[in-house]
Design a protein around this motif. Sequence first.
Motif, PDB file in Angstrom:
ATOM      1  N   ALA A  25       0.833  -1.199   0.000  1.00  0.00           N
ATOM      2  CA  ALA A  25       0.000   0.000   0.000  1.00  0.00           C
ATOM      3  C   ALA A  25       0.866   1.246   0.000  1.00  0.00           C
ATOM      4  CB  ALA A  25      -0.901  -0.001   1.220  1.00  0.00           C
ATOM      5  N   SER A  26       0.306   2.343  -0.471  1.00  0.00           N
ATOM      6  CA  SER A  26       0.965   3.646  -0.387  1.00  0.00           C
ATOM      7  C   SER A  26       0.083   4.542   0.479  1.00  0.00           C
ATOM      8  CB  SER A  26       1.157   4.208  -1.785  1.00  0.00           C
ATOM      9  OG  SER A  26       1.816   5.437  -1.719  1.00  0.00           O
ATOM     10  N   THR A  27       0.271   5.857   0.409  1.00  0.00           N
ATOM     11  CA  THR A  27      -0.612   6.736   1.187  1.00  0.00           C
ATOM     12  C   THR A  27      -2.017   6.657   0.603  1.00  0.00           C
ATOM     13  OG1 THR A  27      -0.101   8.564  -0.265  1.00  0.00           O
ATOM     14  CG2 THR A  27       1.209   8.380   1.726  1.00  0.00           C
ATOM     15  N   ALA A  29      -3.949   8.951  -0.257  1.00  0.00           N
ATOM     16  CA  ALA A  29      -4.214   9.952  -1.296  1.00  0.00           C
ATOM     17  C   ALA A  29      -3.784   9.473  -2.676  1.00  0.00           C
ATOM     18  CB  ALA A  29      -3.478  11.240  -0.952  1.00  0.00           C
ATOM     19  N   VAL A  30      -2.746   8.657  -2.738  1.00  0.00           N
ATOM     20  CA  VAL A  30      -2.188   8.295  -4.039  1.00  0.00           C
ATOM     21  C   VAL A  30      -3.083   7.315  -4.787  1.00  0.00           C
ATOM     22  CG1 VAL A  30      -0.194   7.308  -5.182  1.00  0.00           C
ATOM     23  CG2 VAL A  30       0.126   8.665  -3.160  1.00  0.00           C
ATOM     24  N   GLN A  32      -2.506   4.322  -5.495  1.00  0.00           N
ATOM     25  CA  GLN A  32      -1.762   3.445  -6.398  1.00  0.00           C
ATOM     26  C   GLN A  32      -1.211   2.317  -5.545  1.00  0.00           C
ATOM     27  OE1 GLN A  32       1.238   5.785  -8.336  1.00  0.00           O
ATOM     28  NE2 GLN A  32      -0.166   6.549  -9.884  1.00  0.00           N
ATOM     29  N   THR A  64      12.748   2.002 -12.208  1.00  0.00           N
ATOM     30  CA  THR A  64      13.738   2.627 -11.349  1.00  0.00           C
ATOM     31  C   THR A  64      14.032   1.750 -10.142  1.00  0.00           C
ATOM     32  OG1 THR A  64      14.369   4.643 -10.212  1.00  0.00           O
ATOM     33  CG2 THR A  64      12.101   3.982 -10.003  1.00  0.00           C
ATOM     34  N   VAL A  66      15.070   1.660  -5.813  1.00  0.00           N
ATOM     35  CA  VAL A  66      15.047   2.375  -4.545  1.00  0.00           C
ATOM     36  C   VAL A  66      15.909   1.569  -3.579  1.00  0.00           C
ATOM     37  CG1 VAL A  66      13.614   3.428  -2.765  1.00  0.00           C
ATOM     38  CG2 VAL A  66      12.637   2.997  -4.999  1.00  0.00           C
ATOM     39  N   LYS A 156      22.257   4.534  -0.703  1.00  0.00           N
ATOM     40  CA  LYS A 156      22.219   5.475   0.424  1.00  0.00           C
ATOM     41  C   LYS A 156      23.556   5.549   1.159  1.00  0.00           C
ATOM     42  CE  LYS A 156      17.980   6.867   0.075  1.00  0.00           C
ATOM     43  NZ  LYS A 156      17.621   8.254  -0.154  1.00  0.00           N
TER      44      LYS A 156
ATOM     45  N   LEU B 104       0.909  12.788  -3.884  1.00  0.00           N
ATOM     46  CA  LEU B 104       1.394  12.087  -2.711  1.00  0.00           C
ATOM     47  C   LEU B 104       0.814  12.693  -1.438  1.00  0.00           C
ATOM     48  CD1 LEU B 104       3.421   9.778  -2.516  1.00  0.00           C
ATOM     49  CD2 LEU B 104       5.211  11.426  -2.177  1.00  0.00           C
ATOM     50  N   ALA B 317       4.090   9.283   4.576  1.00  0.00           N
ATOM     51  CA  ALA B 317       4.943   8.218   4.042  1.00  0.00           C
ATOM     52  C   ALA B 317       4.209   7.430   2.964  1.00  0.00           C
ATOM     53  CB  ALA B 317       5.375   7.291   5.165  1.00  0.00           C
ATOM     54  N   GLY B 318       4.913   7.122   1.909  1.00  0.00           N
ATOM     55  CA  GLY B 318       4.318   6.348   0.818  1.00  0.00           C
ATOM     56  C   GLY B 318       5.065   6.625  -0.465  1.00  0.00           C
ATOM     57  N   ASP B 319       4.595   6.040  -1.568  1.00  0.00           N
ATOM     58  CA  ASP B 319       5.234   6.313  -2.848  1.00  0.00           C
ATOM     59  C   ASP B 319       4.181   6.601  -3.890  1.00  0.00           C
ATOM     60  OD1 ASP B 319       4.254   3.750  -3.000  1.00  0.00           O
ATOM     61  OD2 ASP B 319       5.828   3.045  -4.335  1.00  0.00           O
ATOM     62  N   GLY B 320       4.540   7.370  -4.876  1.00  0.00           N
ATOM     63  CA  GLY B 320       3.570   7.721  -5.910  1.00  0.00           C
ATOM     64  C   GLY B 320       4.270   8.130  -7.182  1.00  0.00           C
ATOM     65  N   TYR B 334       8.726   9.724  -9.924  1.00  0.00           N
ATOM     66  CA  TYR B 334       8.415   8.677  -8.960  1.00  0.00           C
ATOM     67  C   TYR B 334       9.024   9.108  -7.633  1.00  0.00           C
ATOM     68  CZ  TYR B 334       8.386   4.242  -6.514  1.00  0.00           C
ATOM     69  OH  TYR B 334       8.191   3.266  -5.572  1.00  0.00           O
ATOM     70  N   VAL B 336       9.257   8.778  -3.352  1.00  0.00           N
ATOM     71  CA  VAL B 336       9.027   7.972  -2.160  1.00  0.00           C
ATOM     72  C   VAL B 336       9.267   8.877  -0.957  1.00  0.00           C
ATOM     73  CG1 VAL B 336       9.704   5.926  -0.859  1.00  0.00           C
ATOM     74  CG2 VAL B 336       9.852   5.908  -3.337  1.00  0.00           C
ATOM     75  N   TYR B 345      12.619  10.595   0.066  1.00  0.00           N
ATOM     76  CA  TYR B 345      13.530   9.473   0.312  1.00  0.00           C
ATOM     77  C   TYR B 345      14.080   8.992  -1.022  1.00  0.00           C
ATOM     78  CZ  TYR B 345      15.375   5.028   1.894  1.00  0.00           C
ATOM     79  OH  TYR B 345      16.216   3.992   2.156  1.00  0.00           O
ATOM     80  N   ARG B 346      13.224   8.993  -2.019  1.00  0.00           N
ATOM     81  CA  ARG B 346      13.667   8.656  -3.376  1.00  0.00           C
ATOM     82  C   ARG B 346      12.955   9.595  -4.316  1.00  0.00           C
ATOM     83  NH1 ARG B 346      16.287   8.022  -7.248  1.00  0.00           N
ATOM     84  NH2 ARG B 346      16.148   6.387  -8.797  1.00  0.00           N
ATOM     85  N   HIS B 348      12.799  10.117  -8.412  1.00  0.00           N
ATOM     86  CA  HIS B 348      13.238   9.628  -9.717  1.00  0.00           C
ATOM     87  C   HIS B 348      12.514  10.389 -10.815  1.00  0.00           C
ATOM     88  CE1 HIS B 348      14.474   7.015 -12.950  1.00  0.00           C
ATOM     89  NE2 HIS B 348      13.215   6.811 -13.279  1.00  0.00           N
TER      90      HIS B 348
END
Lengths: 197, 388
Positions: A25-27, A29-30, A32, A64, A66, A156, B104, B317-320, B334, B336, B345-346, B348
Amino acid sequence: MIPAIEQLREATLVAAPGASVEVVASTPAVQQLSLLVDREHLFAVAKFFKQEARFQMDFCSCVTGVDYPAKADKPGFIEVVYHLYSVAQKHGPIILKVRAPRELAQCEVPSLTPLWRGCEFQEREAYDLFGVRFTGHPDLRRILMWDEFTDHPLRKDYQPPLDYEWEPTPHGETLARARQMGGLMPPSASAEKLGSK
Amino acid sequence: MIQAQSAIESSGVTPSTAGIIETQTLEVSIGPQHPSTHGVFRMDVVIDGEVVVKLKPVMGYLHRNHEQLAEKMTWLDSMPYTDRLDYFNSMANNWAYALSVEKLAGIKVPERAEYIRVIVAELTRLLNHTVAIGFLLNDMGAWFTPVLYAFREREKIVDLFEAVSGSRMMCNYYRFGGVRVDFDEKMLAMARDIVERYPQFLDEFEKLLTENEVLLARTQRIGILPREQAINGSITGPVARASGVDYDIRKVDKYGVYGGLDFRVPLGEVGDTYDRYYIRILEMREAIKILQQALCGLPSGPIIAPEVKLRNFRVPAGDGYGRIETPKGELGFYLVADETGKMPYRYHVRPPCFINLTLLEDMCLGHKLADTVVILGSIDIVLGEVDR
């Protein structure tokens, strides 16, 4: 239209038996959600989404990596993210994620370039900047950094080398780091040299 | 040929005395410092006589690790850096980044800001396509005459951008949840003036170019990109649409207020360099239609969402992945965000120019060396974005 993510997951499991597929899951709001697929079945799952008439994911938009370094309780990993869209049916995205260990020797992911030519440069970029080796890639070389470069700068824990853009200042961050790492100049010598100027 | 050679060998006569010249392929490195590569870009080309048999693009000369820079600063700090990706279209780059962060963080943009975004983005499209055609003609040898016409028109748009944002090229105009400065009456009058006069300029430009014999000879049936190959190679933007790929993110995602605007997506039939030239003229004509509607329908109201804090802006927190249709193709970000949410955090960038180069070799094979320059020009790359 793309069905709900749970149905997607079930369809994936039918297409690639034995695969481990998780919903990430993401936030809120997204909106996606993505599918985390294991490395062994990534190619089969991607091929299924490309060829299945319901989805027809003929367009791989974005590839990409991460980097997630190890935390106290969890081992680190590099995640490769694929965003798939359909030009034919104008829907998407289906997001596929795959994780590989951070150690360079084991950091391998199957390449999707045989399915989508558009991955070619993007996978080369992920290899260059993250050190992910894409097995089955026709031409896996560095693309943005020069060939002699040895590190992978978007990880990182990447440390830029000290020998270029070296600006010694007695109280500088660079100098402190140089001391810590053994430095290019012995700390006392460099301080004296700068102090005498 | 092989038979002829072996006959010569058996007769003991050397090829030179028999009048047959042995040929071999030649590797030529075009660039990185070459006017036709539009920046620091290199092509390793193997030619057989004049014909290209192999071509490998080499990039990275302008690589500055844009992504890592953005991961070391706050969300808003990297907005001005997006200007430097594709320095002709800073307005479009800003939009793609703002859209991704808004996605996001779940920010809703006020309607007036959405309209202003459409106005500046479509003006950018006019600017980019005009200059792209100018430079394409440069590559064909029409040394700087079409570019001068293009720059004359570009100047008017850039003047407006300067009035609105304070900078001609590095606009840094978008903010999360809206835009930075409102359009006043004077700026709107400038925009209306540009939109009113642009069709005349396009007619003039077309009169010079569209049926020009040199342009036809140099572009028709050159560098054909078939439709299926374009989709498989992730080609986007005018290059894909010239090959007949009916895919415009303004129509597919309907981001901003594009869902309510009336415009068509022109498509090419052959997918050759000429189609890639002409698709840009047609897209400019559609952009003018969009601009007329946006300038007529511009509502009053706030230009930035009031709940968005400029200082200490945080993202859950999350990615989109957010993407828009820039003049060059699909520009996506993209992103994160981690638990702190203070900085990406990321980060792209999915650059359209970089990925559109994937099929450069396929387009150039079998053509003359001079045509590769024209084909590269018709893809319309900017190295700031290719190398990041």
